[in-house]
Write an enzyme that holds these catalytic residues in place. Structure first.
Site, PDB file in Angstrom:
ATOM      1  N   GLY A 125       0.780  -1.223   0.000  1.00  0.00           N
ATOM      2  CA  GLY A 125       0.000   0.000   0.000  1.00  0.00           C
ATOM      3  C   GLY A 125       0.811   1.273   0.000  1.00  0.00           C
ATOM      4  O   GLY A 125       0.272   2.354   0.203  1.00  0.00           O
ATOM      5  N   CYS A 126       2.120   1.180  -0.215  1.00  0.00           N
ATOM      6  CA  CYS A 126       2.837   2.447  -0.336  1.00  0.00           C
ATOM      7  C   CYS A 126       3.499   2.549  -1.703  1.00  0.00           C
ATOM      8  O   CYS A 126       3.692   1.565  -2.401  1.00  0.00           O
ATOM      9  CB  CYS A 126       3.855   2.657   0.764  1.00  0.00           C
ATOM     10  SG  CYS A 126       4.479   1.173   1.495  1.00  0.00           S
ATOM     11  N   GLN A 127       3.832   3.794  -2.036  1.00  0.00           N
ATOM     12  CA  GLN A 127       4.395   4.059  -3.352  1.00  0.00           C
ATOM     13  C   GLN A 127       5.798   3.513  -3.483  1.00  0.00           C
ATOM     14  O   GLN A 127       6.229   3.125  -4.549  1.00  0.00           O
ATOM     15  CB  GLN A 127       4.425   5.563  -3.580  1.00  0.00           C
ATOM     16  CG  GLN A 127       3.518   5.977  -4.688  1.00  0.00           C
ATOM     17  CD  GLN A 127       3.569   7.459  -4.924  1.00  0.00           C
ATOM     18  OE1 GLN A 127       4.627   8.072  -5.008  1.00  0.00           O
ATOM     19  NE2 GLN A 127       2.422   8.042  -5.043  1.00  0.00           N
TER      20      GLN A 127
END
Lengths: 142, 404
Positions: free
Chosen positions: A50-52
């Site tokens: 869920g993170c870039q």
């Protein structure tokens, strides 16, 4: 040292920076100082989703204390991971589970806590707490 | 064209600061800012005319209905649809595509296939995947060339007697490529295959004439063309919309309801169940008015100039990889600063007041194709200036020096 004491020390360190650029340079430096992370631990089960950027957190449990290690391909994220690791490592599972993480405000990283899909701070904290929970359960099962 | 000062004066948000720096908004492909007349339209609607449309006999209901249906006419005119009943209000591109995948999808049978392309936004992939699961159909993916242009030969080679729809982006949200949609439609129609165009990234940047294109469906969002979020359009040829079953059931989309059976309303209401988003629709009408101050020739000339200057700045910086260098493209520049993570660079740009997009841009298959985790994307609009690009140049240099 307790989590709050370690967090206070980090906050103190950051208090000297007035300029955002200096603050971020310091975050990046902290990331660079992280011990090298075992490539074998860059497996999907250690990846915070869920993170870039890609960020991995791994934990081990020894003598009742949790130790974390981590890495990220983005330098700011790696620096944030380094701060969390510094503050949380060497604590008991209960200490980690009971901490409300308000020290993040003190360091001035609150902006990274926003529920956007881009940063990993929330995910890292969640993962660290999950590790603590798992170690605690393991200990109780003994 | 109006002076830049006059254009910018219409956008209140452009005078704010971000991190104590003047806002430079280069994330227009994600959503454009809203001009004053759009903002005022919302305010005015809720202050003056708010009421439910179509049913009431009272003055407010009449005013709201006339205004709401007036926007349908404006949209019809804006994209040159042949009939107002071909204009369906939705929440946006995503809902338009989901409506299509559900409703048009009901006409498909096991073993049929649908063609999309490698450069599609997730919104033009996932609804079809859900349909594929439901109906046991196949999704075929047309390849792209390294410069970000569609591989037309490959696309055409995928069309067969089982192909029931080609659904592709008019303009790519990551690469900025303007696809040769007219050619795609001609080739598809030769084989009796209808074509849906995802116009989310096109509608504010290139002229759209659905009759000249002869596309079967055209979908877009209001919020990428200066209108509020939460309103969008599905254009469909009447012959298809008539064949398609309703998407959602409820009020407004029915003619008569009884427990023995319900008859559905005529187009376009058949596809508009429930109380519509009147306020945002009125905002869309004002956004169209705003856009009609300009010609697309002016808009495109401005955006091409911005793109060229941005590209030159990045080239001068060095160590930049560009993604999407098609000959025909809109004002979108996707790039990576070599050895600098886009998240790091994007965070620093934000600190300097500059909003760009970083990440996968909801196009993970495309990222996978290029073998990257994401890009940095600057996307331009009518209100962006050369001076903003000068500030961008300084910011990019600063970032480069921090990480070196």
């Amino acid at each position: 040292m307790k989590i709050q004491e370690k967090a206070d020390a980090v906050a103190e360190e950051f208090a000297v920076f007035e300029d955002w650029l200096d603050k971020y340079n310091h975050i990046i430096e902290l990331g660079k100082d992280l011990p090298s992370y075992d490539e074998k631990l860059k497996a999907p089960q250690y990846l915070i989703s869920g993170c870039q950027s890609q960020v991995w957190i791994h934990a081990s449990f020894e003598n009742g204390l949790v130790n974390f290690e981590g890495d990220s391909d983005a330098l700011i994220t790696k620096g944030i991971a380094a701060i969390l690791i510094r503050v949380m490592s060497g604590s008991t599972p209960d200490e980690i589970l009971d901490n409300d993480m308000s020290f993040i405000d003190g360091i001035g990283l609150r902006e990274h806590l926003s529920p956007t899909r881009s940063n990993g701070l929330n995910g890292m904290i969640k993962q660290m707490k999950l590790y603590a929970m798992a170690f605690k359960a393991k200990e109780q099962a003994k | 064209m109006k002076s830049m000062e006059a254009i910018r004066a219409q956008f209140p948000i452009l005078s704010r600061t971000v991190n104590n720096k003047p806002l430079i908004y280069f994330d227009n492909a994600a959503s454009t800012q809203k001009p004053l007349l759009v903002i005022e339209a919302l305010d005015n609607y809720y202050r003056q005319s708010n009421s439910n449309v179509h049913r009431g006999v009272h003055t407010l209901a009449n005013e709201a209905t006339v205004a709401y249906e007036g926007v349908r006419d404006q949209v019809q005119n804006f994209i040159n649809a042949s009939s107002r009943s071909e204009i369906i209000f939705t929440r946006g591109t995503t809902e338009s595509l989901n409506l299509l995948a559900y409703s048009f999808g009901e006409l498909l049978n096991e073993g049929d296939n649908i063609i999309v392309s490698m450069m599609e936004h997730h919104s033009n992939i996932v609804p079809w995947q859900l349909l594929a699961k439901r109906k046991k159909i196949e999704i075929k993916v047309a390849d792209i060339h390294e410069n970000g242009e569609l591989n037309m030969e490959h696309l055409i080679s995928l069309m067969d007697e089982k192909t029931k729809l080609v659904s592709v982006a008019h303009v790519s949200n990551v690469l900025g490529t303007i696809n040769p949609v007219k050619e795609i439609i001609i080739e598809a129609h030769k084989r009796d295959i209808p074509v849906c165009l995802d116009g989310a990234q096109a509608i504010a940047h290139v002229p759209v004439d659905v009759q000249a294109l002869d596309c079967d469906f055209y979908v877009f969002s209001g919020h990428k063309m200066y209108a509020p979020m939460g309103i969008g359009i599905l254009y469909g040829k009447e012959k298809w919309l008539d064949k398609m079953p309703p998407y959602q059931g409820g009020g407004e989309m029915i003619k008569n309801v009884s427990f023995d059976g319900t008859t559905f309303n005529e187009l376009p209401y058949k596809f508009e169940a429930g109380t519509p988003n009147v306020g945002d629709a009125l905002g869309l009408g004002k956004a169209i008015e705003f856009m009609q101050q300009f010609s697309f020739t002016e808009i495109m000339a401005h955006e091409v100039a911005m793109t060229k200057k941005a590209t030159d700045i990045l080239k001068d910086t060095g160590d930049i990889t560009f993604y999407g260098t098609a000959e025909k493209k809109v004002g979108v520049v996707s790039f990576l600063m070599n050895n600098i993570h886009p998240y790091d660079a994007g965070t620093f740009l934000d600190k300097m007041g500059i909003a760009i997009r970083t990440g996968t841009h909801c196009a993970e298959p495309l990222m996978k194709h290029f073998g990257i985790m994401g890009t940095m994307r600057a996307s331009f609009s009518i209100y962006n200036t050369e001076e903003e690009l000068d500030a961008f140049a300084v910011a990019i240099q600063t970032i480069k020096s921090i990480f070196e």
